[in-house]
Design a protein around this motif. Structure first.
Motif, short mmCIF file in Angstrom:
data_model
loop_
_atom_site.label_atom_id
_atom_site.label_comp_id
_atom_site.label_asym_id
_atom_site.label_seq_id
_atom_site.Cartn_x
_atom_site.Cartn_y
_atom_site.Cartn_z
N ILE A 11 -22.49 -5.59 -12.73
CA ILE A 11 -23.28 -6.82 -12.53
C ILE A 11 -23.09 -7.34 -11.12
O ILE A 11 -24.02 -7.86 -10.49
N LYS A 12 -21.89 -7.18 -10.57
CA LYS A 12 -21.62 -7.60 -9.20
C LYS A 12 -22.48 -6.80 -8.21
O LYS A 12 -23.17 -7.37 -7.36
N VAL A 13 -22.46 -5.48 -8.33
CA VAL A 13 -23.24 -4.63 -7.42
C VAL A 13 -24.73 -4.84 -7.65
O VAL A 13 -25.51 -4.92 -6.70
N ARG A 14 -25.14 -4.93 -8.90
CA ARG A 14 -26.56 -5.14 -9.21
C ARG A 14 -27.08 -6.40 -8.53
O ARG A 14 -28.17 -6.41 -7.95
N ARG A 15 -26.29 -7.47 -8.59
CA ARG A 15 -26.69 -8.73 -7.94
C ARG A 15 -26.72 -8.58 -6.43
O ARG A 15 -27.61 -9.10 -5.76
N ASP A 65 -29.88 -12.00 -6.85
CA ASP A 65 -29.67 -12.82 -8.03
C ASP A 65 -30.97 -13.13 -8.77
O ASP A 65 -31.00 -13.11 -10.00
N ALA A 66 -32.04 -13.40 -8.03
CA ALA A 66 -33.31 -13.78 -8.68
C ALA A 66 -33.80 -12.67 -9.59
O ALA A 66 -34.21 -12.94 -10.73
N HIS A 67 -33.75 -11.41 -9.13
CA HIS A 67 -34.21 -10.30 -9.97
C HIS A 67 -33.33 -10.16 -11.21
O HIS A 67 -33.83 -10.03 -12.33
N ASP A 95 -31.39 -12.37 -12.62
CA ASP A 95 -31.59 -13.52 -13.50
C ASP A 95 -32.87 -13.38 -14.32
O ASP A 95 -32.88 -13.67 -15.52
N ARG A 96 -33.96 -12.91 -13.69
CA ARG A 96 -35.22 -12.69 -14.42
C ARG A 96 -35.04 -11.62 -15.50
O ARG A 96 -35.51 -11.78 -16.62
N ALA A 97 -34.37 -10.53 -15.14
CA ALA A 97 -34.17 -9.44 -16.10
C ALA A 97 -33.33 -9.92 -17.28
O ALA A 97 -33.64 -9.61 -18.44
N GLU A 98 -32.29 -10.69 -17.01
CA GLU A 98 -31.45 -11.19 -18.09
C GLU A 98 -32.20 -12.22 -18.94
O GLU A 98 -32.07 -12.23 -20.16
N ALA A 99 -33.00 -13.06 -18.31
CA ALA A 99 -33.76 -14.07 -19.05
C ALA A 99 -34.80 -13.41 -19.97
O ALA A 99 -35.09 -13.93 -21.04
N HIS A 152 -36.68 -1.39 -5.15
CA HIS A 152 -35.69 -0.66 -4.36
C HIS A 152 -36.01 -0.60 -2.87
O HIS A 152 -35.13 -0.32 -2.07
N THR A 153 -37.25 -0.91 -2.48
CA THR A 153 -37.52 -1.10 -1.05
C THR A 153 -36.83 -2.37 -0.59
O THR A 153 -36.19 -2.39 0.46
N ARG A 154 -36.94 -3.43 -1.40
CA ARG A 154 -36.20 -4.67 -1.08
C ARG A 154 -34.70 -4.41 -1.05
O ARG A 154 -33.99 -4.88 -0.16
N ALA A 155 -34.23 -3.64 -2.02
CA ALA A 155 -32.80 -3.32 -2.07
C ALA A 155 -32.37 -2.51 -0.84
O ALA A 155 -31.29 -2.75 -0.28
N ALA A 156 -33.20 -1.58 -0.40
CA ALA A 156 -32.87 -0.78 0.78
C ALA A 156 -32.73 -1.67 2.01
O ALA A 156 -31.81 -1.49 2.82
#
Length: 149
Positions: free
Chosen positions: A31-35, A40-42, A44-48, A100-104
């Motif tokens: 969860i730390k790496v994912r965030r 956080d916004a992504h 949080d949306r996935a968890e919600a 994953h473009t945003r993540a890159a």
């Protein structure tokens, strides 16, 4: 003769998800790496959006993709992003390519480096796949790198 049909798992039969096993180190690391990678916004949306049907899958993604794979010491996050972009282009997963473009970018790749990754995929994944990927990435890069007025 075919084997007898098996009863569906109780969680599906009753419509109620079984309790998660205790979340351990892989989940916490994940969860730390994912965030950090997706924001956080992504997350949080996935968890919600998670419910009894998708909750186990979200937990699985966090533990295995993020907690067991993205945390391994053998590759840095930039390299993992390059590999991920390539795999997503190859399979035509455009929704994930946006993410994953945003993540890159978050992992330190420049727009020029992302362009080089996509050019490289044209040779190994096909020009139509790369063409679609360029359209997706172009929009994300424009959104992420254009200063707000």
């Amino acid at each position: 003769p075919p084997p007898p049909p098996q009863a569906p798992p109780v969680a599906i039969e009753s419509g109620i998800a079984q309790p998660h096993p205790a979340r351990g180190g892989a989940y916490e690391a994940g969860i730390k790496v994912r965030r950090e990678v997706l924001g956080d916004a992504h997350v949080d949306r996935a968890e919600a959006a998670s419910d009894d049907f998708t909750g186990d899958f979200q937990d699985f993604l966090t533990r295995y993709a993020w907690g067991e794979t993205w945390t391994r010491p053998g590759l840095d996050r930039r390299t993992r992003s390059i590999i991920t972009l390539t795999a997503l282009v190859a399979r035509g997963h455009h929704d994930e390519l946006v993410l994953h473009t945003r993540a890159a970018l978050r992992n330190g790749l420049t727009p020029s480096e992302i362009k080089e990754v996509l050019l490289h995929t044209a040779v190994y994944c096909g020009v139509p796949a790369a063409n679609s990927a360029f359209r997706v990435a172009q929009q994300v890069i424009k959104e992420e790198t254009t200063p707000e007025s």
